[in-house]
Design an enzyme around this catalytic site. Structure first.
Site, PDB file in Angstrom:
ATOM      1  N   VAL A  65     -53.504 -35.715  -2.241  1.00  0.00           N
ATOM      2  CA  VAL A  65     -53.515 -36.193  -1.835  1.00  0.00           C
ATOM      3  C   VAL A  65     -53.524 -37.645  -1.792  1.00  0.00           C
ATOM      4  O   VAL A  65     -54.468 -38.588  -3.067  1.00  0.00           O
ATOM      5  CB  VAL A  65     -54.874 -35.991  -0.568  1.00  0.00           C
ATOM      6  CG1 VAL A  65     -55.059 -34.797  -0.486  1.00  0.00           C
ATOM      7  CG2 VAL A  65     -55.811 -36.563  -0.865  1.00  0.00           C
ATOM      8  N   CYS A 109     -49.900 -47.116  -9.379  1.00  0.00           N
ATOM      9  CA  CYS A 109     -50.883 -46.796  -9.521  1.00  0.00           C
ATOM     10  C   CYS A 109     -51.054 -47.554 -10.548  1.00  0.00           C
ATOM     11  O   CYS A 109     -52.389 -48.531 -10.580  1.00  0.00           O
ATOM     12  CB  CYS A 109     -50.184 -45.242 -10.506  1.00  0.00           C
ATOM     13  SG  CYS A 109     -50.302 -43.751  -9.824  1.00  0.00           S
TER      14      CYS A 109
END
Length: 480
Positions: free
Chosen positions: A88, A275
């Site tokens: 998630v 990221c």
């Protein structure tokens, strides 16, 4: 533990491709991907998948309905699975303690509580989302605090190292697979069970086992080091422009040093994606919490240089267009954060558009994979604009590069899509207002050829000089 059924909570950029490849390489395993979003699951079960990745469509359609399933029945999948991936989102917190730096673990915690609530048998729970160090310990504490009679849990760390645009090839041929777990016999049994899954196609020497905390920190460290390289070469690009050096030549020179290597030394308008910035900021917050302020400042500078590069590129556009872009039209080629993906998370294009819109520019935006609604959603986020109505007035989403460039004062390349290097720039030049400017934010264009056509060319990390004698004279665009 003998594995027969695997469940993945989260049908996003990590969970979907990862489980598709596991199902493809392990046909004897039943792999079920679950998500609360009915729309997302419907898309995974349709002919048009919710994300674009080369070869993903082929892999999914080979396995779907055979041993790969997508469903919203989360509880059933948890009950049946022996191993559960948690994939998630872990976004950066936008409020409260650690705002702007710490990872928000509310979705991770929700998954842990859901597993504890419905599980009837022992499970291996694998943390695959990018998380702070010791997040696995938090998951384990939640599970153990709500344990049922006869149910035991082992929590592993198995971070993903996927690059969007090459995710499927990264999964098929990974540099390494990290698996972190407890040193107890039960912990090692769980580690071996997950190793067994990957050993179906990954050589055992590429599967690295370690303690849980080393695995979690390795993920943050890897992304921080890669982001650092990009910020380093982008910092050098500013020096190159000021001195007349060529950043591409500098990058090649230092990249031939075997101690440095050539990867992630391409100057650009800055890094994006889900990221890099998030993980570096997470590392900054971790260092602050560990009372390591000097280390925190060091890593914060990686993000600061990235922000600086975006602003510098936007300022260059404004300055070269005679210090104003108000009511001028600028074509933006590319909105995804990199080529071969439709993902726009933290895309530099968003911020370049933001800065230009703040100056009153009209923007014609084209990207081959990003949908119109995604572009408009990103540009109307509260942190991007406080006036969404102005975005609808100033932004036009185009169906191709030629219509985006028509009647524009300048063209800015913000994503390195291959098609942008093969466009008919003479045709584009003929339709632009003069003088016509091109700003190459990805260093993918033939600058000499563009200058020969008549373009004024600006490129990241280069100081370009046009030979006027070689300019091809063409009629000005109508309406000039």
């Amino acid at each position: 533990m003998s594995l027969k059924k695997i469940c993945c909570i989260g049908a996003g950029y990590v969970g979907g491709p990862t489980c598709a490849v596991i199902a493809y390489r392990c046909p004897q395993l039943q792999v079920t991907v679950v998500d609360m979003s009915h729309q997302r699951i419907a898309e995974w079960n349709s002919d048009e998948l919710p994300i674009f990745e080369p070869r993903l469509d082929e892999v999914v359609k080979t396995c779907r309905g055979r041993n790969l399933f997508f469903t919203t029945d989360i509880d059933k999948a948890i009950v049946e699975a022996e191993l559960i991936f948690i994939c998630v989102n872990t976004p950066t917190k936008t409020y409260g303690l650690g705002k702007g730096r710490a990872a928000d673990l509310k979705f991770i915690e929700s998954c842990a509580r859901r597993i504890a609530e419905v599980a009837q048998t022992s499970k291996i729970v694998v943390e695959k989302s990018t998380v702070p160090v010791k997040a696995a310990e938090s998951i384990s504490n939640i599970l153990k605090a709500n344990v049922k009679m006869g149910v035991k849990y082992q929590v592993l760390s198995n971070p993903e190292f996927l690059a969007e645009g090459t995710a499927i090839s990264d999964l098929f041929n990974p540099d390494r697979v990290l698996i972190g777990g407890e040193t107890s016999p039960e912990g090692q049994d769980a580690v071996n069970a997950l190793c067994w899954v990957y050993e179906h196609w990954v050589p055992r020497e590429k599967i690295i086992t370690m303690n849980t905390w080393s695995s979690e920190l390795s993920k943050l460290a890897a992304n921080a080091f890669l982001a650092q390289r990009i910020s380093s070469i982008n910092a050098m690009s500013a020096v190159c422009e000021a001195t007349g050096a060529d950043v591409s030549e500098v990058a090649h020179a230092i990249g031939t040093d075997s101690r440095i290597g050539p990867k992630f030394l391409k100057a650009s308008v800055g890094f994006g994606g889900s990221c890099f910035q998030k993980d570096v900021l997470n590392l900054v917050y971790l260092c602050e919490c560990l009372n390591l302020p000097e280390v925190a400042v060091y890593w914060q500078q990686v993000v600061d240089i990235n922000t600086y590069q975006r602003r510098r590129f936007s300022n260059q556009i404004i300055q070269r267009l005679f210090n104003t872009v108000t009511s001028k039209t600028i074509a933006i080629l590319g909105f995804a954060f990199k080529k071969d993906t439709g993902d726009t998370r933290e895309s530099s294009a968003i911020y370049i558009c933001k800065y230009l819109l703040e100056e009153g520019a009209h923007l014609n935006i084209y990207d081959p994979k990003v949908k119109r609604e995604t572009i408009l959603r990103d540009l109307t986020r509260p942190e991007i604009t406080d006036c969404p109505e102005r975005v609808s007035e100033l932004v036009n989403i185009c169906s191709d590069a030629y219509s985006a460039a028509a009647g524009s004062h300048a063209l800015a390349v913000c994503t390195e899509w291959d098609e942008f290097s093969t466009l008919d720039y003479q045709k584009i030049y003929n339709k632009m207002l003069k003088p016509a400017f091109i700003f190459d934010g990805r260093l993918i264009l033939d600058h000499g050829a563009l200058m020969d056509i008549g373009f004024h060319v600006e490129a990241v990390g280069k100081r370009l000089t046009r030979d006027i004698s070689k300019v091809v004279r063409t009629p000005a665009a109508s309406g000039q």
